[in-house]
Design an enzyme around this catalytic site. Structure first.
Site: not given
Ligand SMILES: [Co+2]
Ligand SMILES: [Co+2]
Ligand SMILES: [Co+2]
Ligand SMILES: [Co+2]
Ligand SMILES: [Co+2]
Ligand SMILES: [Co+2]
Ligand SMILES: [Co+2]
Ligand SMILES: [Co+2]
Lengths: 439, 439, 439, 439
Positions: B103, B106, B270, B298, B341
């Protein structure tokens, strides 16, 4: 006709909030006008046939416990079907229910094949027609049971075996025509086994295409026979399957869009299915409103500690107040209504328990209706929400929404104005107090 | 450049299954060919910047515990951003990671306003470009953080305040361009606060329209700047919001269809979000395949007893074998990949813990890849599923699927042939054993 | 003293059910007598310090959003501690709260070591004493925060490092003495990290023994210093840990029995922790009553769709009616009370939101109290339950309960009398209607 | 004797990991020695009678689908009971199962009253005795079904009607004696309806006392008849009831302590019940070990997305590796074993599906056993945990644990030594990799 199973139960009257008579309505005053419409016309409530007349009171760990003259759980003879029909309409009438709902197999005698299916269905539909005329209790919706018979173990329209698809077509065609014949206001499809037990043996895309085609065939047939009520899909995330394709309202919407059905098919939202899917009940209604597919409601409740479809009667006014609020906000029911897809607990073995359950449910809906009407008349909630988005009525917001502005232009708007938006209170607790004040 | 935080950690090599060296790969042999492609090209795995470099090790009940030279959790100076960048690419390189993800916030130093945002983002992107060139670790995807700053408390694109929408546009425009500049392969949007805390203060339809417009603006800008990777939406059902609009893959699909985006936007699925939404991870992938919107993954896992996003590293080969199987069945990753992630547990405070976590995760993915490849080479599973639906290849099935047959004709087919379809075994246990045998 | 943060908020008065003033009580009429006791004495409600004064409005995905003069989330100076104390008691007093609760670190300035801990705690306790005297707002319970500081990452009393146990002893000893000094009515221990993140690194039996010994030490110290309130354990199943040993009331009971503490320690039941543990709130209270360990309540609610501790303010009267009913049935609070362990939503950033939240909560409790009292006065519910078990008052039942009869004799009783017990209705729907009628 | 239902299925042999024969064991080599004991003696596995021989393949939404010669789901004649018995032992023997388990009503013909109950039970027990002698398949445990008959709708020992308690005594007395007669190694009580559907009609304390007395009567009778196996309670949180008193292991422990049964009764832990209760399976075992009440295991798995008792066959080696590890750490099974309380999916209608299911389950357990043995032989995990708590072996820790030190002394220890304990890594990811490496 034998003496009715409900002979000892009086017709249920409105007695007002001071009444302590458990066999009376305390809030449901059918003809009382609320926001310009009678309570009956707001709620359009229905008794369902299956839980009350077809379920024998078994669960997965125990045998049936209900002793009824129509012998639920045993093979259904034409005689038992008749006793059941008489009892059902006696109950509907005593409750003053404007509507009822049923699956084909809830009401008819047993059948062996497609031919006897048609014969027995026709027989009971003929008798039901008389009952409707006699009692004035109308059919909110009809549906075909495509999940109980062994043939549907792997699904109906989504079965890997096209012969099962054909059987499903036969049942749906028949019940759609029966519903039309009986003056039903909607036709519902709940795809109880339209999903999978294991994804490992499943061609998901193939099954979705089967289902998409089936729904289109149903819609085409509806138009062909001149049925003018909507087709409704009832979402549920799972149970009996591990996963059901019609998971929730948003999922059904995507399915409808994929198969070109979004103008033809709406949703029948069940409270307990909503929560099993991880959504609040009111979320499902607000979503259906926003997506233009709000149809009807299966009213019940789940148990917050139990992860299966308990189908209990609703009992919580503040929980239902937003539900009624969003229904009214969405214009109220057109053809839809509140179908009590709810069953008494297994230990509630007496005739009177069936009445306590429905009376309590109707009164809770009535209180929630009154609360929602009061909120609407006050106008504060609606105003708050309008005000919260009022910034979007100004130039930049309008240009965004109308598509005049690019991402770059929007970004530049932030830079050029050196925007530093601050957090505005969402007033959640204030709004919860507002709901509480009215309910 | 200071001595790296990871100075004591060696580069991680493949040592084979007999190795007991915890700082070595036992299954991930990057250049090994599997089904005609290297393991590296199958997995296309990435380290994420946020959990490892921006999270201070706090949780909602406790303070940060990680002592790192770049001081996570404190205000980020340009110097700290630099130390962090050096450490990050040192780690990526030592792991042999083909990719990373980040991001905007980040990696960059703190900013006060749109102008300083752009300055600091440009500064770090410039340095990052050098790091990419130096290490060969590429950008799998970039994204803008539209949820941590107070301005986003009520959402970004769905905020009731259009000024916040403009800020979001500024960030996304900037990060989309940065991603393009850095050669990123995808651009991701996770709508962490695109939902509501209470439906009571929310105009759901208005917010969906805001989001639909925003996504279209992003897509238009992507084309304008010539970014050729896909735009990906990452579904999640809730947390931090009570309800997030991008609940799961099927919901996102409906949204895309509604706003004409289904050919432009795909999903970044994710694992932990899938299970929080009440879906299995493999379901989400099979669904994305079926709907034609499979993008990227993710990779992490949730805790089956904890109802929040634990973002743990994957550790279960049989669970991931179907995941790899469906990814390969769907054609494998094009621009997508497996982004970790995932975060180490709060008590895993040492530099080596970050390596244990990623090494374990990569090896588990590698084993699942080998298992899936073995299943595919054997062909038994695929054959079973084809056979199961083979009835649909015959005349009636084909006529149904091609739309030649009406509901009435399908019903008549059942009646005329007096169909009595029997239950065929779904062989679930046999198939589960098959998965087990390969994994 | 600066102008109070709450300067614009008036003292909250009872205005009756017709009032539409959101800053007034509609049901909570403190001196109104209900079942022979004032509402104040029934509810004994408390404001908690932490959510309202120490939490900065962050969540795991976003930064703090609350702009308060005492700067929550930043290092706490003595000056900020003073501003916070002033604001807190101003708020307590304006609400007319009879009680408050706090953790050591909620109120005190920051500390570096055991010595400065004691100095800063003593300093704030001294000032707090003055505030209590000044406002008449009393301490319902005190507690030590054994979970936020990094040292407690692996638990406090159950830490693998005995030095951490010693630190915990220091904090608990200090806060127990402070609570005693301030006239607190109970002392609470919530073992937020007394559990594990992974069972793999955990010696469960060892940790339970550590915790058992710690609790005994606390009880011994309580007696030594002459603190005459009960020690309370607050159960929670998980979060922040994967598993917490004090899972729920029944689990705590087993723990107390194991370590000989069942006569010394009771439970502080939190609504949201009950539901996270898979129990209904009322179940926990009825269980604590049955096991003789009912102490106090942390009143709040969870979100039925979100699997973490949302600590929302209660807003549902029918849900709380059984809760109040069982509390009164158990004899009502002795030293316990309703502590609002509840926080406003992150978007509720204004001072008035804190008041809306507490006012709504107090009024909901008040309505539930009135409903429960009405049920008790009517007597029908209590009578129904007595009647249901009345068979146990006859000879066979009494002989069973008193231990006179063996299994064989009981079996013979069935055989000799050829018992064929029939199902009696449990009248669940009738009883739910009864609750509904009163609430 | 008719030709067996399983005539086409061969006896299942160990063929080794290279075998692709689905009707062979790949890992379960019964006589192979692992940690000084045969795999058979480690696993002590059992086939359960109910799911495989009594369940007709119905679920709450659909009728039975299994076509078996013994007609599950229909009234059980003595002839059907015989066919079922023959088929059952044929299957047990072909699988090479060392053990089986059964409820009274699983195996016996139907009965009307206490007298015919005894007659039919004696009849089948007599025949079963012959089967045991003939096949060498032994009884792991017996149990009485106290939940399926309508009389038990409101519970068995906890029924408001003492006549039902007497009936339950008759069944348990009879089956305890039958179990003793058949050489069963344990006797199990699962209180499927020992709980409530609604707390509103329930006297929780009264019901707990009923249950406490019942369990004591069972224990006394066990001693009287000289049955030397343990009595086991099988915890479950709910289903079919809303709440079951024997929620989980920790709850059962508290109950046992309350009624003085902790030295007499142990737990039979079911995997699916553990996860329904919000605990991991391994947590339940480690807890039972720590509390000294580990008895036996019902091995199966739940579905992580479905909130009911799916009773699926286990299929995940890494998930079961810690389970086997803790069982061996606790000393291994004494009288207990792994009972496959698991059922094939409803679509798995063929005889061979029953074999696939059990073969897969046994092999998964075998692999997990080998993995756990490998971890134990390596010693690294055990050493890590010992080291983590080693501080407690020093003076202060020992003084705390032995009760020599007061809270004040412990606090002073922190102050005098100015303790500043730092966070030590819990190495969760490293340990997860370790499990993964062995499994
Ligand atoms: Co994620
Ligand atoms: Co999560
Ligand atoms: Co329904
Ligand atoms: Co339902
Ligand atoms: Co609390
Ligand atoms: Co809480
Ligand atoms: Co079991
Ligand atoms: Co089970």
């Amino acid at each position: 006709m034998l003496m009715s199973y409900f002979a000892d139960i009086p017709s249920i009257a409105f007695e007002g909030t001071e009444s302590r008579n458990p066999l009376a309505y305390r809030f449901y005053d059918a003809d009382r006008e609320v926001l310009g419409k009678s309570m009956r016309d707001h709620l359009r409530w229905a008794v369902c046939y299956w839980h009350t007349f077809a379920w024998p009171g078994h669960d997965i760990f125990g045998a049936g416990v209900f002793e009824r003259p129509w012998k639920p759980g045993e093979p259904v003879t034409a005689e038992h079907a008749q006793i059941k029909l008489d009892a059902a309409f006696d109950m509907f009438a005593k409750l003053g229910a404007p509507f009822y709902c049923f699956h084909d197999v809830d009401a008819m005698a047993d059948h062996d094949d497609t031919t006897s299916y048609s014969r027995e269905l026709d027989a009971i539909v003929g008798k039901m027609e008389g009952k409707i005329a006699e009692t004035g209790v109308n059919l909110l919706w009809g549906t075909a049971n495509l999940f109980s018979h062994p043939r549907y173990a792997a699904g109906a329209a989504t079965n890997p075996d096209p012969d099962v698809f054909a059987w499903a077509a036969h049942q749906v065609r028949s019940m759609l025509e029966a519903t039309n014949h009986l003056g039903g206001e909607n036709y519902v499809l709940w795809g109880g086994r339209e999903g999978y037990d294991t994804i490992l043996n499943t061609n998901l895309g193939h099954e979705l295409d089967q289902l998409g085609r089936f729904m289109n065939m149903v819609v085409e047939h509806k138009h062909k026979i001149g049925f003018d009520g909507p087709i409704l899909i009832e979402p549920k995330p799972h149970e009996p399957t591990k996963h059901q394709y019609d998971r929730d309202t948003a999922t059904v919407y995507g399915f409808l869009k994929r198969y070109g059905l979004e103008d033809e098919v709406k949703v029948n939202i069940e409270a307990n299915h909503a929560t099993l899917a991880g959504n609040s009940f009111e979320h499902e209604i607000a979503t259906a409103n926003a997506l233009g597919i709000m149809g009807s409601i299966d009213i019940n409740r789940g148990d917050p500690q139990n992860g299966w479809d308990t189908d209990q009667f609703p009992n919580n006014v503040p929980d239902l107040t937003p539900v009624l609020y969003y229904i009214i906000q969405g214009g109220g029911f057109k053809t839809g209504g509140f179908n009590f897809d709810a069953k008494v607990r297994r230990q509630s073995v007496d005739a009177e328990d069936l009445f306590h359950a429905h009376i309590g449910g109707v009164d809770v809906l009535s209180r929630a209706l009154l609360a929602a009407a009061s909120i609407i008349e006050e106008g504060q909630l609606d105003q708050f929400v309008s005000d919260r988005y009022s910034g979007w009525n100004e130039a930049f917001g309008q240009d965004v929404l109308s598509g005049k502005i690019t991402l770059e232009q929007a970004a530049n708007h932030a830079v050029e104005n050196n925007l530093q938006p601050s957090v505005r209170s969402g007033r959640q607790e204030f709004l919860e107090n507002l709901i509480s004040r009215h309910s």
